[in-house]
Design an enzyme around this catalytic site. Sequence first.
Site, short mmCIF file in Angstrom:
data_model
loop_
_atom_site.label_atom_id
_atom_site.label_comp_id
_atom_site.label_asym_id
_atom_site.label_seq_id
_atom_site.Cartn_x
_atom_site.Cartn_y
_atom_site.Cartn_z
N ILE A 148 0.88 -1.24 -0.08
CA ILE A 148 -0.11 0.02 0.12
C ILE A 148 0.85 1.16 0.02
O ILE A 148 1.83 1.35 0.71
CB ILE A 148 -0.88 0.16 1.24
CG1 ILE A 148 -1.74 -1.12 1.42
CG2 ILE A 148 -1.88 1.04 1.20
CD1 ILE A 148 -2.35 -1.52 2.78
N CYS A 149 0.60 2.11 -0.78
CA CYS A 149 1.30 3.55 -0.78
C CYS A 149 0.14 4.53 -0.09
O CYS A 149 -0.74 4.93 -0.47
CB CYS A 149 1.46 4.09 -2.02
SG CYS A 149 2.45 5.75 -2.25
N LEU A 150 0.84 4.76 1.23
CA LEU A 150 -0.02 5.56 1.88
C LEU A 150 1.11 6.42 2.88
O LEU A 150 1.81 5.59 3.39
CB LEU A 150 -1.02 4.74 2.91
CG LEU A 150 -1.90 5.47 3.71
CD1 LEU A 150 -2.85 6.38 3.22
CD2 LEU A 150 -2.67 4.65 4.71
#
Lengths: 84, 179
Positions: B114-116
Amino acid sequence: MKVKIKSWTGVATWRWVANDDSCGICRMPFDGCCSDCRLPGDDCPLVWGQCSHCFHIHCIMKWLQSQQLHQQCPMCRQEWKFKE
Amino acid sequence: MAQNVPPGTVAASDSNKNNNERAIAGRDSHSVSKRLQHELMTLMISMDKGISAFPDGDNLFKWVGTLTGPASTVYEGLSYRLSLEFPSSYPYAAPTVKFITSCFHPNVDLHGNICLDILKEKWSASYDVRAILLSIQSLLGEPNNDSPLNGHAAELWANQVAYKKHLLEHYKKANGESK
């Protein structure tokens, strides 16, 4: 009736005056100590930032040491400065 | 007992010295466990709608979380499982969070990464499992299409009808395969 006091023992209670119940970093109550300490009190004191957020000193020091670029308050991201 | 010791009393801490030294090795993982147990309790009490998490077996440092797609988004009604792995420096460092259920989303890659920002450079020690799951849940309905990990999903997002169709096909296929 006349009472004669032979001896007495003083008892005092204390608590930190903080605007929150528990530390936002370790989640332990302020009246207790951080999760690395055994005794609450002067061995595990609270500190305030200028942003008015408050933590166990051991918790905020660990957090600041883990930050490379900015020293920010974990709660509000303002630059962390100890309140005098 | 500790609660009744006034500030400044050092007599008691002397006798603790030996214990402390012995405890130092296990100290970090002990304080991390303490915090994770605390989080587990608050999560179970808060009963948030659409998110849940529980340790995976006996290992308190590895959890499985579940979240449902937010209402009135294309993800509504879908449910996703995630894995959370906590480092021994938690909460000073973020946990590693991945989708277990394959998730078609602009900011999730094929391996579930996840890119967060809050899991990377914007991590804060005041975040917890609950905050992470709520953030990922809202990310589903509000992707960041400027830096996609899944370019196809990012392009398709503008067309919500086509997106939903593809999403549902992907979801069905992924769930069919995993069971």
